[in-house]
Design a protein around this motif. Structure first.
Motif, PDB file in Angstrom:
ATOM      1  N   LYS A  81      18.743  36.466 -11.345  1.00  0.00           N
ATOM      2  CA  LYS A  81      19.091  36.579  -9.930  1.00  0.00           C
ATOM      3  C   LYS A  81      19.739  35.297  -9.402  1.00  0.00           C
ATOM      4  CE  LYS A  81      16.896  37.923  -5.605  1.00  0.00           C
ATOM      5  NZ  LYS A  81      15.598  38.249  -4.997  1.00  0.00           N
ATOM      6  N   TYR A  82      19.148  34.142  -9.782  1.00  0.00           N
ATOM      7  CA  TYR A  82      19.650  32.900  -9.186  1.00  0.00           C
ATOM      8  C   TYR A  82      20.650  32.157 -10.055  1.00  0.00           C
ATOM      9  CZ  TYR A  82      15.544  33.833  -6.275  1.00  0.00           C
ATOM     10  OH  TYR A  82      14.613  34.437  -5.455  1.00  0.00           O
ATOM     11  N   PHE A  83      20.667  32.445 -11.348  1.00  0.00           N
ATOM     12  CA  PHE A  83      21.561  31.661 -12.214  1.00  0.00           C
ATOM     13  C   PHE A  83      22.395  32.539 -13.144  1.00  0.00           C
ATOM     14  CE2 PHE A  83      18.133  28.834 -10.944  1.00  0.00           C
ATOM     15  CZ  PHE A  83      18.853  27.764 -10.428  1.00  0.00           C
ATOM     16  N   GLY A  84      22.539  33.799 -12.778  1.00  0.00           N
ATOM     17  CA  GLY A  84      23.391  34.688 -13.572  1.00  0.00           C
ATOM     18  C   GLY A  84      22.889  34.853 -15.001  1.00  0.00           C
ATOM     19  N   GLY A  85      21.606  34.626 -15.217  1.00  0.00           N
ATOM     20  CA  GLY A  85      21.022  34.824 -16.554  1.00  0.00           C
ATOM     21  C   GLY A  85      21.249  33.648 -17.487  1.00  0.00           C
ATOM     22  N   VAL A  86      21.703  32.505 -16.923  1.00  0.00           N
ATOM     23  CA  VAL A  86      21.948  31.345 -17.794  1.00  0.00           C
ATOM     24  C   VAL A  86      20.926  30.256 -17.461  1.00  0.00           C
ATOM     25  CG1 VAL A  86      23.614  29.546 -18.428  1.00  0.00           C
ATOM     26  CG2 VAL A  86      24.397  31.877 -17.969  1.00  0.00           C
ATOM     27  N   VAL A  87      20.305  29.701 -18.470  1.00  0.00           N
ATOM     28  CA  VAL A  87      19.270  28.673 -18.236  1.00  0.00           C
ATOM     29  C   VAL A  87      19.914  27.450 -17.575  1.00  0.00           C
ATOM     30  CG1 VAL A  87      17.570  27.154 -19.333  1.00  0.00           C
ATOM     31  CG2 VAL A  87      17.946  29.452 -20.232  1.00  0.00           C
ATOM     32  N   PRO A  88      19.399  27.071 -16.383  1.00  0.00           N
ATOM     33  CA  PRO A  88      19.998  25.913 -15.700  1.00  0.00           C
ATOM     34  C   PRO A  88      19.496  24.586 -16.281  1.00  0.00           C
ATOM     35  CG  PRO A  88      18.196  26.826 -14.408  1.00  0.00           C
ATOM     36  CD  PRO A  88      18.307  27.679 -15.632  1.00  0.00           C
ATOM     37  N   GLU A  89      20.187  23.513 -15.927  1.00  0.00           N
ATOM     38  CA  GLU A  89      19.694  22.158 -16.252  1.00  0.00           C
ATOM     39  C   GLU A  89      18.421  21.938 -15.447  1.00  0.00           C
ATOM     40  OE1 GLU A  89      20.565  19.608 -18.080  1.00  0.00           O
ATOM     41  OE2 GLU A  89      22.607  20.096 -18.758  1.00  0.00           O
ATOM     42  N   CYS A  90      17.440  21.352 -16.065  1.00  0.00           N
ATOM     43  CA  CYS A  90      16.162  21.169 -15.367  1.00  0.00           C
ATOM     44  C   CYS A  90      16.254  20.094 -14.285  1.00  0.00           C
ATOM     45  CB  CYS A  90      15.096  20.799 -16.380  1.00  0.00           C
ATOM     46  SG  CYS A  90      13.514  20.473 -15.654  1.00  0.00           S
ATOM     47  N   GLY A  91      17.074  19.075 -14.506  1.00  0.00           N
ATOM     48  CA  GLY A  91      17.172  17.971 -13.537  1.00  0.00           C
ATOM     49  C   GLY A  91      15.957  17.050 -13.653  1.00  0.00           C
ATOM     50  N   THR A  92      15.765  16.288 -12.575  1.00  0.00           N
ATOM     51  CA  THR A  92      14.685  15.293 -12.623  1.00  0.00           C
ATOM     52  C   THR A  92      13.321  15.975 -12.521  1.00  0.00           C
ATOM     53  OG1 THR A  92      16.197  14.019 -11.267  1.00  0.00           O
ATOM     54  CG2 THR A  92      13.998  13.064 -11.649  1.00  0.00           C
ATOM     55  N   GLN A  93      12.429  15.612 -13.419  1.00  0.00           N
ATOM     56  CA  GLN A  93      11.085  16.214 -13.404  1.00  0.00           C
ATOM     57  C   GLN A  93      10.206  15.565 -12.341  1.00  0.00           C
ATOM     58  OE1 GLN A  93       8.994  16.410 -17.069  1.00  0.00           O
ATOM     59  NE2 GLN A  93      10.531  17.692 -18.048  1.00  0.00           N
ATOM     60  N   THR A  94       9.322  16.346 -11.767  1.00  0.00           N
ATOM     61  CA  THR A  94       8.315  15.822 -10.842  1.00  0.00           C
ATOM     62  C   THR A  94       6.979  15.817 -11.610  1.00  0.00           C
ATOM     63  OG1 THR A  94       7.542  17.940 -10.026  1.00  0.00           O
ATOM     64  CG2 THR A  94       9.517  17.021  -8.947  1.00  0.00           C
ATOM     65  N   PRO A  95       5.927  15.289 -11.021  1.00  0.00           N
ATOM     66  CA  PRO A  95       4.633  15.320 -11.734  1.00  0.00           C
ATOM     67  C   PRO A  95       4.201  16.736 -12.114  1.00  0.00           C
ATOM     68  CG  PRO A  95       4.519  13.816  -9.880  1.00  0.00           C
ATOM     69  CD  PRO A  95       5.857  14.476  -9.791  1.00  0.00           C
ATOM     70  N   ALA A  96       4.603  17.732 -11.312  1.00  0.00           N
ATOM     71  CA  ALA A  96       4.174  19.111 -11.632  1.00  0.00           C
ATOM     72  C   ALA A  96       4.739  19.562 -12.983  1.00  0.00           C
ATOM     73  CB  ALA A  96       4.611  20.060 -10.527  1.00  0.00           C
ATOM     74  N   GLU A  97       6.006  19.202 -13.244  1.00  0.00           N
ATOM     75  CA  GLU A  97       6.599  19.605 -14.537  1.00  0.00           C
ATOM     76  C   GLU A  97       5.938  18.822 -15.679  1.00  0.00           C
ATOM     77  OE1 GLU A  97       8.956  19.038 -11.824  1.00  0.00           O
ATOM     78  OE2 GLU A  97       8.541  21.172 -11.609  1.00  0.00           O
ATOM     79  N   ALA A  98       5.669  17.556 -15.398  1.00  0.00           N
ATOM     80  CA  ALA A  98       5.033  16.729 -16.443  1.00  0.00           C
ATOM     81  C   ALA A  98       3.662  17.305 -16.807  1.00  0.00           C
ATOM     82  CB  ALA A  98       4.903  15.291 -15.953  1.00  0.00           C
ATOM     83  N   THR A  99       2.970  17.790 -15.781  1.00  0.00           N
ATOM     84  CA  THR A  99       1.635  18.362 -16.037  1.00  0.00           C
ATOM     85  C   THR A  99       1.743  19.615 -16.903  1.00  0.00           C
ATOM     86  OG1 THR A  99       0.923  17.541 -13.912  1.00  0.00           O
ATOM     87  CG2 THR A  99      -0.447  19.252 -14.894  1.00  0.00           C
ATOM     88  N   LEU A 100       2.692  20.488 -16.524  1.00  0.00           N
ATOM     89  CA  LEU A 100       2.831  21.733 -17.300  1.00  0.00           C
ATOM     90  C   LEU A 100       3.257  21.423 -18.742  1.00  0.00           C
ATOM     91  CD1 LEU A 100       2.452  24.757 -16.883  1.00  0.00           C
ATOM     92  CD2 LEU A 100       4.898  24.947 -16.446  1.00  0.00           C
ATOM     93  N   HIS A 101       4.171  20.458 -18.838  1.00  0.00           N
ATOM     94  CA  HIS A 101       4.625  20.014 -20.167  1.00  0.00           C
ATOM     95  C   HIS A 101       3.428  19.541 -21.003  1.00  0.00           C
ATOM     96  CE1 HIS A 101       7.357  16.846 -22.415  1.00  0.00           C
ATOM     97  NE2 HIS A 101       6.459  17.401 -23.200  1.00  0.00           N
ATOM     98  N   ALA A 102       2.591  18.715 -20.387  1.00  0.00           N
ATOM     99  CA  ALA A 102       1.422  18.190 -21.121  1.00  0.00           C
ATOM    100  C   ALA A 102       0.476  19.335 -21.502  1.00  0.00           C
ATOM    101  CB  ALA A 102       0.690  17.162 -20.269  1.00  0.00           C
ATOM    102  N   SER A 103       0.313  20.271 -20.582  1.00  0.00           N
ATOM    103  CA  SER A 103      -0.587  21.396 -20.886  1.00  0.00           C
ATOM    104  C   SER A 103      -0.038  22.230 -22.044  1.00  0.00           C
ATOM    105  CB  SER A 103      -0.745  22.310 -19.676  1.00  0.00           C
ATOM    106  OG  SER A 103      -1.319  21.599 -18.645  1.00  0.00           O
ATOM    107  N   ALA A 104       1.263  22.382 -22.080  1.00  0.00           N
ATOM    108  CA  ALA A 104       1.861  23.169 -23.163  1.00  0.00           C
ATOM    109  C   ALA A 104       1.635  22.468 -24.501  1.00  0.00           C
ATOM    110  CB  ALA A 104       3.343  23.381 -22.901  1.00  0.00           C
ATOM    111  N   GLU A 105       1.796  21.155 -24.514  1.00  0.00           N
ATOM    112  CA  GLU A 105       1.563  20.412 -25.775  1.00  0.00           C
ATOM    113  C   GLU A 105       0.095  20.550 -26.206  1.00  0.00           C
ATOM    114  OE1 GLU A 105       3.855  19.203 -27.562  1.00  0.00           O
ATOM    115  OE2 GLU A 105       5.534  18.568 -26.293  1.00  0.00           O
ATOM    116  N   THR A 106      -0.792  20.487 -25.214  1.00  0.00           N
ATOM    117  CA  THR A 106      -2.221  20.652 -25.525  1.00  0.00           C
ATOM    118  C   THR A 106      -2.465  22.048 -26.085  1.00  0.00           C
ATOM    119  OG1 THR A 106      -2.697  19.223 -23.676  1.00  0.00           O
ATOM    120  CG2 THR A 106      -4.552  20.469 -24.532  1.00  0.00           C
TER     121      THR A 106
END
Ligand code: ME8
Length: 722
Positions: free
Chosen positions: A372-397
């Motif tokens: 809907k928002y990006f025509g089905g193409v994965v966008p650039e993530c841009g600058t991460q905030t602590p929320a993304e860092a947390t999810l990233h860490a949880s995924a590694e765990t």
């Protein structure tokens, strides 16, 4: 002969080979699905994996089932083996080989093994007279009439010349082996049970039979057939090519043996942890690295088994909710090694909660929003905030926690940890609400947030999907495609799990159109499954005689002690006996010797004669007979009537007197307190001046000895049998 360290390059795992006396049910599917999940994960870790399953087709039990069905054992076995294999194919189970013990490659291997054991001095000829449980194909220690300690059925007395294996020579060696290899057997309860069994002393084991012919002939003495458990256990090596001269077979055997894991149900651990290692030690063949036992799948309070008539077929769940739903349920719901309940309600609840509303909904939201928002193409993530860092860490765990738990066979915990990542990703989406643009946020900032949140959530989904693949292969394949990652099966072949890490979803990746994954199961899903099962059991009943011999309930876990040669033990002689209790017919007239427990001639046959046309009765006819549970309160001999016992029995709602012609077979004192089955609405009869108000039910053995019908579970007094 040591249990060498785990090789990372190749992995060989096996299921039990299933008896072909009955069609596959969910219990069989459970063990095979667990192996399939392990095999898929190993392959996806780049490990050269060999996954073996198959069917156990020889022995007296199969010979009798075939006879009952009016077919040759081979025809019969072929039909049921095809059902097993067909089901595994429908469920897309990725076995590498399916062995049937009637195949030549197996026969050759078993004969080679037998000859090797004999040449090395571990087999000698003797004679055996003792008890045998045909259902479990198990020798049982004890006098005639001893029930099988595994299944509770009455054992048969066999008296024949046998070859014996010197199992007694391996007592110490086995104990030393267990000690040196603490991870060989699992779970802990199995390990303890096996060790205490061996500590209790091992007797030599009969490894051939002469009283029937459906088996593999002993090389050089063809009137003997190899004991069905020696035959069956050998499948794990014969399937790889043991005993073959073909260099390709020899290479496969050299590559994959010893097995990394024999996965079995807990009731056959003794065969796998005692007999099998002893045979291998004796033959000079390395031992498997581990034997791991799954617990029992219970349904309606009891072990799911054909004999209890409480089976559910995998096909039913497959048809209504799909194979992944079944796989997920079995692995998530039941901690491996423990018994676990199966119920349609619990299945649908897990399906809706974890798959439809959980993972499926998460995937659908994210894939839809990327479209809907990006025509089905994965966008650039841009600058991460602590929320993304947390999810990233949880995924590694989650990657490490899932892997650690899965590889320790803690599938339920592995999935629990992975599903907490599903929930966290869901929470992350909701907290950041990329679908909602607050009035004070600029368009550019909002697009940046959407890009960051969706790219991050999609990456979490990619990790979840990769890890879940061995358990949800079909759904993971769909999600993988939607995420623009191509075929997950190809990725698995390339060992994609070895390098699974955060950051693999590259910007610019084109997503496919979203497609439904787990449509919510509506209320009627349970009803539909129940109905399919009912229809199936009806059609099985209608086709009665087509598949399997009826069997008796089996509540206990472990098989018995091995038998000893005739020379070492006394045993009374009795003919072969059938284990199925047969209601004793009402005598046409009062019998002269007043023996209410007696059998019609046909009931004395251990197997109904082939081609005999049964006298059908309608269900209404049967309903006229009021069979009820009663407890013996008083049992005593009747003066001058050496065949009769006088019993007072309690039906819960009333007490009454019954005379039974079992005095020659049962000590009265031993009957007191025992729960039996009586025909409660039999017209009263007088014998020896006493009134008998009912009749006991008992199986009648060929020599006329009665075996009282009873129950292995608790039953209330007065309960009606129907
Ligand atoms: O024992 N719960 O074959 P079998 C969990 N041929 N697992 C179950 C189950 C249940 N309710 N019911 C069956 C034999 N199983 C021999 C094996 S191996 C060399 C020879 C699974 O047809 C479980 O794995 O009785 C169990 O051990 C196996 O099916 C028994 O299959």
């Amino acid at each position: 002969m040591t249990n060498s360290a785990n090789s990372p390059e190749r992995y060989y795992l096996t299921t039990p080979i299933y008896y072909v006396n009955a069609r596959p049910h969910l219990g069989h599917a459970y063990s095979t699905i667990v192996c399939d999940a392990i095999a898929r994960r190993k392959r996806a870790l780049g490990i050269d994996t060999w996954f073996l399953t198959g069917t156990d087709e020889h022995g007296q039990k199969i010979e009798r089932s075939a006879k009952l069905a009016g077919r040759t054992p081979h025809e019969f076995a072929t039909a049921i083996a095809a059902e097993f294999r067909g089901l595994w194919d429908r469920l897309d189970l990725t076995y590498d080989d399916f062995i049937r013990t009637t195949e030549d490659r197996h026969k050759r291997g078993v004969q080679h093994l037998f000859a090797t054991l004999r040449d090395r001095g571990y087999i000698y000829k003797g004679s055996y007279s003792g008890q045998y449980c045909v259902f479990d194909e198990l020798y049982v220690d004890g006098p005639p009439g001893t029930p099988c300690p595994d299944c509770g059925r009455v054992t048969e007395t066999v008296s024949e010349e046998n070859y014996f294996f010197k199992l007694s020579a391996f007592e110490r060696k086995l104990l030393e082996f267990y000690e040196a290899n603490p991870d060989f057997m699992g779970p802990e309860s199995t390990r303890r049970e096996v060790i205490s069994f061996v500590r209790g002393g091992l007797k030599d084991l009969s490894v051939s039979r002469t009283s029937f012919s459906w088996g593999i002939p002993v090389p050089g003495d063809e009137k003997h057939v190899v004991y069905v458990w020696l035959d069956a256990l050998a499948n794990y090596i014969t399937a790889l090519g043991y005993g073959s001269d073909d260099p390709a077979d020899q290479a496969r055997f050299a590559k994959f043996w010893p097995a990394d894991m024999h996965l079995i149900g807990k009731e056959i651990s003794r065969f796998h942890c005692v007999y099998w290692p002893a045979f291998l030690m004796a033959a000079g063949i390395p031992l498997p690295r581990s034997v791991k036992a799954n617990g029992w799948l219970l349904f309606d309070q009891g072990k799911m088994s054909k004999s209890r008539g409480n089976i559910v077929r995998a096909e039913t769940v497959h048809e209504v909710l799909g194979a992944d739903a079944l796989r997920y349920f079995l692995l998530r719901e039941i901690p491996f090694g423990q018994d676990g309940n199966f119920s349609f309600d619990a299945l649908v609840q897990r399906y809706n909660g974890d798959l439809a509303n959980g993972y499926g909904n998460l995937v659908s939201r994210v894939v839809n929003m990327v479209h809907k928002y990006f025509g089905g193409v994965v966008p650039e993530c841009g600058t991460q905030t602590p929320a993304e860092a947390t999810l990233h860490a949880s995924a590694e765990t989650a990657i490490s926690a899932f892997s650690k738990e899965f590889d320790a066979l803690n599938f339920s915990d592995a999935l629990k940890s992975l599903w907490s990542l599903v929930a966290e990703t869901d929470g992350y989406l909701t907290a950041n609400a990329p679908w909602k643009k607050p009035a004070d946020r600029s368009d550019a900032d909002h697009t940046a947030l959407q890009a960051r949140v969706l790219a991050t959530a999609a990456e979490a989904i990619r990790i979840i999907t990769a890890l879940a693949y061995p358990i949800l292969p079909e759904s993971a394949a769909k999600v993988w495609r939607q995420l623009g990652q191509g075929e997950i099966a190809d990725a698995a072949k390339q060992g994609f799990l070895t390098h699974l890490a955060w950051g693999g979803l590259t910007p610019g990746t084109k997503f496919l159109e979203p497609a439904p994954l787990f449509p919510r199961a509506e209320k009627d899903a349970v009803e539909r499954m129940v109905k399919i099962e009912e229809e199936n059991s009806k059609s099985v009943i209608e086709a009665a005689g087509g598949v399997a011999a009826p069997e008796q309930p089996t509540p206990k876990a472990q098989p018995a002690t091995p038998q000893v040669p005739e020379s070492k033990k006394k045993a009374e002689k009795r003919p072969m006996e059938e284990t199925k209790p047969t209601p004793a017919p009402e005598p046409a007239a009062e019998p002269a010797a007043a023996a209410p427990v007696q059998a019609a001639p046909a009931a004395q046959e251990s197997v109904p004669p082939q081609g005999a046309s049964p006298q059908h009765i309608t269900i209404d006819d049967f309903a006229k007979v009021e069979l009820r549970v009663a407890q013996v309160l008083v049992a005593e001999r009747i003066p001058k009537a050496d065949k009769l016992l006088r019993l007072e029995v309690d039906l819960g709602y009333e007490k009454r007197q019954i005379l039974a012609g079992i005095a020659q077979y049962y000590e009265p004192e031993k009957l007191i307190g025992r729960k039996i089955v009586i025909v409660a609405n039999l017209a009263p009869r007088k014998m020896r001046g006493l009134e008998s108000n009912g009749m006991l039910l008992a199986a009648s053995l060929p020599d006329g000895a009665p075996v009282l019908a009873g129950f292995l579970e608790e039953v209330p007094l007065g309960a009606r049998l129907k």
